[in-house]
Design a protein around this motif. Sequence first.
Motif, PDB file in Angstrom:
ATOM      1  N   VAL A 327       0.827  -1.209   0.000  1.00 59.55           N
ATOM      2  CA  VAL A 327       0.000   0.000   0.000  1.00 59.55           C
ATOM      3  C   VAL A 327       0.865   1.265   0.000  1.00 59.55           C
ATOM      4  O   VAL A 327       0.554   2.231  -0.716  1.00 59.55           O
ATOM      5  CB  VAL A 327      -0.958  -0.004   1.209  1.00 59.55           C
ATOM      6  CG1 VAL A 327      -1.730   1.319   1.283  1.00 59.55           C
ATOM      7  CG2 VAL A 327      -1.932  -1.175   1.106  1.00 59.55           C
ATOM      8  N   LYS A 328       1.942   1.273   0.753  1.00 59.64           N
ATOM      9  CA  LYS A 328       2.790   2.464   0.815  1.00 59.64           C
ATOM     10  C   LYS A 328       3.409   2.778  -0.540  1.00 59.64           C
ATOM     11  O   LYS A 328       3.470   3.934  -0.956  1.00 59.64           O
ATOM     12  CB  LYS A 328       3.883   2.279   1.875  1.00 59.64           C
ATOM     13  CG  LYS A 328       3.362   2.320   3.311  1.00 59.64           C
ATOM     14  CD  LYS A 328       4.513   2.225   4.298  1.00 59.64           C
ATOM     15  CE  LYS A 328       3.993   2.322   5.726  1.00 59.64           C
ATOM     16  NZ  LYS A 328       5.111   2.213   6.723  1.00 59.64           N
ATOM     17  N   LYS A 331       0.705   4.179  -2.800  1.00 58.98           N
ATOM     18  CA  LYS A 331       0.383   5.560  -2.434  1.00 58.98           C
ATOM     19  C   LYS A 331       1.439   6.526  -2.961  1.00 58.98           C
ATOM     20  O   LYS A 331       1.113   7.588  -3.517  1.00 58.98           O
ATOM     21  CB  LYS A 331       0.261   5.680  -0.911  1.00 58.98           C
ATOM     22  CG  LYS A 331      -0.180   7.049  -0.427  1.00 58.98           C
ATOM     23  CD  LYS A 331      -0.392   7.040   1.083  1.00 58.98           C
ATOM     24  CE  LYS A 331      -0.878   8.401   1.577  1.00 58.98           C
ATOM     25  NZ  LYS A 331      -1.107   8.383   3.054  1.00 58.98           N
ATOM     26  N   LEU A 334       1.141   6.852  -6.817  1.00 62.70           N
ATOM     27  CA  LEU A 334      -0.019   7.651  -7.223  1.00 62.70           C
ATOM     28  C   LEU A 334       0.210   9.137  -6.939  1.00 62.70           C
ATOM     29  O   LEU A 334      -0.201  10.001  -7.727  1.00 62.70           O
ATOM     30  CB  LEU A 334      -1.275   7.159  -6.499  1.00 62.70           C
ATOM     31  CG  LEU A 334      -1.718   5.722  -6.822  1.00 62.70           C
ATOM     32  CD1 LEU A 334      -2.919   5.346  -5.966  1.00 62.70           C
ATOM     33  CD2 LEU A 334      -2.054   5.560  -8.303  1.00 62.70           C
ATOM     34  N   ARG A 335       0.876   9.426  -5.821  1.00 62.12           N
ATOM     35  CA  ARG A 335       1.172  10.826  -5.491  1.00 62.12           C
ATOM     36  C   ARG A 335       2.152  11.405  -6.518  1.00 62.12           C
ATOM     37  O   ARG A 335       1.974  12.533  -6.994  1.00 62.12           O
ATOM     38  CB  ARG A 335       1.764  10.933  -4.097  1.00 62.12           C
ATOM     39  CG  ARG A 335       1.986  12.403  -3.655  1.00 62.12           C
ATOM     40  CD  ARG A 335       2.729  12.505  -2.340  1.00 62.12           C
ATOM     41  NE  ARG A 335       2.053  11.817  -1.264  1.00 62.12           N
ATOM     42  CZ  ARG A 335       2.541  10.770  -0.611  1.00 62.12           C
ATOM     43  NH1 ARG A 335       3.737  10.287  -0.943  1.00 62.12           N
ATOM     44  NH2 ARG A 335       1.870  10.198   0.360  1.00 62.12           N
ATOM     45  N   ARG A 357      -8.803   2.824  -1.373  1.00 57.60           N
ATOM     46  CA  ARG A 357      -8.888   4.247  -1.721  1.00 57.60           C
ATOM     47  C   ARG A 357      -8.693   5.128  -0.493  1.00 57.60           C
ATOM     48  O   ARG A 357      -8.043   6.172  -0.552  1.00 57.60           O
ATOM     49  CB  ARG A 357     -10.231   4.558  -2.370  1.00 57.60           C
ATOM     50  CG  ARG A 357     -10.371   4.060  -3.794  1.00 57.60           C
ATOM     51  CD  ARG A 357     -11.574   4.699  -4.480  1.00 57.60           C
ATOM     52  NE  ARG A 357     -11.867   4.043  -5.740  1.00 57.60           N
ATOM     53  CZ  ARG A 357     -12.674   3.012  -5.871  1.00 57.60           C
ATOM     54  NH1 ARG A 357     -13.296   2.513  -4.809  1.00 57.60           N
ATOM     55  NH2 ARG A 357     -12.895   2.468  -7.058  1.00 57.60           N
ATOM     56  N   ARG A 358      -9.277   4.713   0.628  1.00 57.91           N
ATOM     57  CA  ARG A 358      -9.112   5.501   1.864  1.00 57.91           C
ATOM     58  C   ARG A 358      -7.656   5.555   2.291  1.00 57.91           C
ATOM     59  O   ARG A 358      -7.176   6.578   2.786  1.00 57.91           O
ATOM     60  CB  ARG A 358      -9.970   4.898   2.987  1.00 57.91           C
ATOM     61  CG  ARG A 358     -11.459   5.190   2.876  1.00 57.91           C
ATOM     62  CD  ARG A 358     -12.172   4.899   4.182  1.00 57.91           C
ATOM     63  NE  ARG A 358     -12.036   3.499   4.569  1.00 57.91           N
ATOM     64  CZ  ARG A 358     -12.887   2.541   4.224  1.00 57.91           C
ATOM     65  NH1 ARG A 358     -13.933   2.838   3.457  1.00 57.91           N
ATOM     66  NH2 ARG A 358     -12.712   1.297   4.628  1.00 57.91           N
ATOM     67  N   LYS A 359      -6.941   4.480   2.079  1.00 59.45           N
ATOM     68  CA  LYS A 359      -5.551   4.422   2.521  1.00 59.45           C
ATOM     69  C   LYS A 359      -4.612   5.209   1.609  1.00 59.45           C
ATOM     70  O   LYS A 359      -3.678   5.846   2.083  1.00 59.45           O
ATOM     71  CB  LYS A 359      -5.094   2.963   2.625  1.00 59.45           C
ATOM     72  CG  LYS A 359      -5.728   2.201   3.791  1.00 59.45           C
ATOM     73  CD  LYS A 359      -5.211   0.773   3.853  1.00 59.45           C
ATOM     74  CE  LYS A 359      -5.784   0.022   5.050  1.00 59.45           C
ATOM     75  NZ  LYS A 359      -5.294  -1.380   5.107  1.00 59.45           N
ATOM     76  N   VAL A 360      -4.848   5.155   0.305  1.00 62.04           N
ATOM     77  CA  VAL A 360      -3.910   5.818  -0.607  1.00 62.04           C
ATOM     78  C   VAL A 360      -4.277   7.279  -0.864  1.00 62.04           C
ATOM     79  O   VAL A 360      -3.460   8.057  -1.343  1.00 62.04           O
ATOM     80  CB  VAL A 360      -3.797   5.063  -1.939  1.00 62.04           C
ATOM     81  CG1 VAL A 360      -3.302   3.640  -1.706  1.00 62.04           C
ATOM     82  CG2 VAL A 360      -5.126   5.050  -2.699  1.00 62.04           C
ATOM     83  N   LYS A 361      -5.536   7.658  -0.566  1.00 63.69           N
ATOM     84  CA  LYS A 361      -5.995   9.052  -0.686  1.00 63.69           C
ATOM     85  C   LYS A 361      -5.573   9.689  -2.014  1.00 63.69           C
ATOM     86  O   LYS A 361      -4.769  10.627  -2.056  1.00 63.69           O
ATOM     87  CB  LYS A 361      -5.458   9.883   0.477  1.00 63.69           C
ATOM     88  CG  LYS A 361      -5.901   9.378   1.839  1.00 63.69           C
ATOM     89  CD  LYS A 361      -5.254  10.153   2.968  1.00 63.69           C
ATOM     90  CE  LYS A 361      -5.672   9.600   4.330  1.00 63.69           C
ATOM     91  NZ  LYS A 361      -4.984  10.291   5.454  1.00 63.69           N
ATOM     92  N   PRO A 362      -6.101   9.185  -3.133  1.00 62.08           N
ATOM     93  CA  PRO A 362      -5.682   9.717  -4.433  1.00 62.08           C
ATOM     94  C   PRO A 362      -6.055  11.191  -4.601  1.00 62.08           C
ATOM     95  O   PRO A 362      -7.163  11.602  -4.247  1.00 62.08           O
ATOM     96  CB  PRO A 362      -6.438   8.831  -5.431  1.00 62.08           C
ATOM     97  CG  PRO A 362      -7.598   8.273  -4.668  1.00 62.08           C
ATOM     98  CD  PRO A 362      -7.131   8.141  -3.262  1.00 62.08           C
ATOM     99  N   GLN A 363      -5.127  11.971  -5.121  1.00 62.63           N
ATOM    100  CA  GLN A 363      -5.349  13.398  -5.368  1.00 62.63           C
ATOM    101  C   GLN A 363      -4.605  13.808  -6.631  1.00 62.63           C
ATOM    102  O   GLN A 363      -3.466  13.404  -6.844  1.00 62.63           O
ATOM    103  CB  GLN A 363      -4.850  14.248  -4.191  1.00 62.63           C
ATOM    104  CG  GLN A 363      -5.654  14.058  -2.911  1.00 62.63           C
ATOM    105  CD  GLN A 363      -5.139  14.953  -1.795  1.00 62.63           C
ATOM    106  OE1 GLN A 363      -4.079  15.566  -1.907  1.00 62.63           O
ATOM    107  NE2 GLN A 363      -5.886  15.032  -0.719  1.00 62.63           N
TER     108      GLN A 363
END
Length: 387
Positions: A327-328, A331, A334-335, A357-363
Motif C-alpha cells: 500500500v505504501k 500511495k 499515485l502521489r 482508496r481511503r488508505k492511498v488518498k488519491p489526489q
Amino acid sequence: MNDLAPLLTPEGRALLDEVRDTDPAQELAVATRLRREHPAELVSAALGQARLRQRAVVKFGAEDAGRMFFTPNGVEQSTRASVAAYRARRMADLGITSVADLCCGIGGDAIALARAGIRVLAVDRDPQTAAAARANADALGLSGLVDVREADVTDVDTAGFDAVFVDPARRGGRGRIFDPEAYSPPLSWAVSAARRAPRAAALKIAPGIPHEAVPEDAEAEWISDGGDVKEAVLWFGTEPGAVRATLLPGPRTLLSRGLPDPAVRPPGRYLYEPDGAVIRAHLVAEVADRVDGGLLDATIAYVTADALHPTPYATAYEITDHLPFNVKKLKALLRERRVGTLTVKKRGSAVEPEELRRKVKPQGPHAATVFLTRVAGAPAMLIGRPA
C-alpha cells in the motif's frame, strides 16, 4: 396493491397518468391532495404502481414501463427487455411460431416473443402476476398474440406449441435460491418439459449454475448486457453440448472450441479483463487464444499479452507498472503521478476497493486503474489505463 382491477378502470388509468412523474419525496403531499377526490386505496395503488414503473425503466425503457403494470417481485425478477428480445429473435430464427411461456411473471418474455411474431401461451399460478401479464399484453397491443392463463405450469399441456420457455422462480422467502432443484418448479421438471417440446426449448437459469449441472443434450449460453451478466439459458433442440457467451448489445457470440487452459506467463504490456459472460461460460481460453496471451495466475481470469488485439469479449488495459502488493508503494506512486481518479479492480485479493482508496488518498488531475490480483501465486498490483 392486491388487485389491479381498480387501476384498469377509467378513473384508475387517469389517476396513473396524473401521478406518473411523482417525486417520492412529494408522495405524502400528493396522496393527501388526491384523497380529497379519489378513494384512499386507489390513490395508494396508483402511487405504488408509479414507483414500480419508475423502477422498471432500467429494464423496459421509459415508453414501455410507463404503460405496463408491475408487481414488486415482477420488477425484480423479470427479464431485461434487451435480453428477452435477443432470445425471441433466436426463437424466430429457429422457425418457432408458437411458445408456451411457463412461469411467465408479468410477461416480459411473452411481450418480446409476441413482438417477434410468435404466438404465446403465458402461464403463471399467481393471480396478481397473471393479471399483470394480461394487462401488459393489452397495454402494448399484443393481446391478439398473447393468451395469459392462471394455472400451475405442471398441469399445462404444451403439446400444441412449437417450443417451451421456462423461467423457474429462483427466489424464496430467504432470498436467492442456488440449488437448481429448489427452483419452483425444479430444474429437473423444467428439463423434462423442454425435452417434450416438438421443436425447441429454452430454460432461463441463474448464471452461477455449475457446468456439471448442465444436461449433456443441452446447449448452455451465458448472456451479458452492457458488461453485466444477466442470466444463463439452457437450449434444447439447437446444438447439444455447445457452450457460448453472448454479449449485448450486438449480439456478439463466442463459442467454445474446447481449448485447454492457457499457460501462466509473466505480465506483458497489456492486461485483458474478459466479459463476465465469457468467464461464466469458461471461455477465457478462447479469449487468450484470440489475443495471443496467457494467464497471470492459473486460478484467475486475467489474461496478459505483449500486443494489443482488440476484442469485444474482453476489455484491454495498457499496464505501466507491476509491483508486489504494498500500500505504501502504491500511495507514493499515485502521489508522484498525481492520480486523483483511481479505479480499483480485484480478483484473488481480499482487499476491498474502498478500503484501498481511503488508505492511498488519491489526489490530482490524472486517472489510473489498479488491479489487485495474484501473479503466479504472489499478491501483486498492476497499474495501467484503458488501452
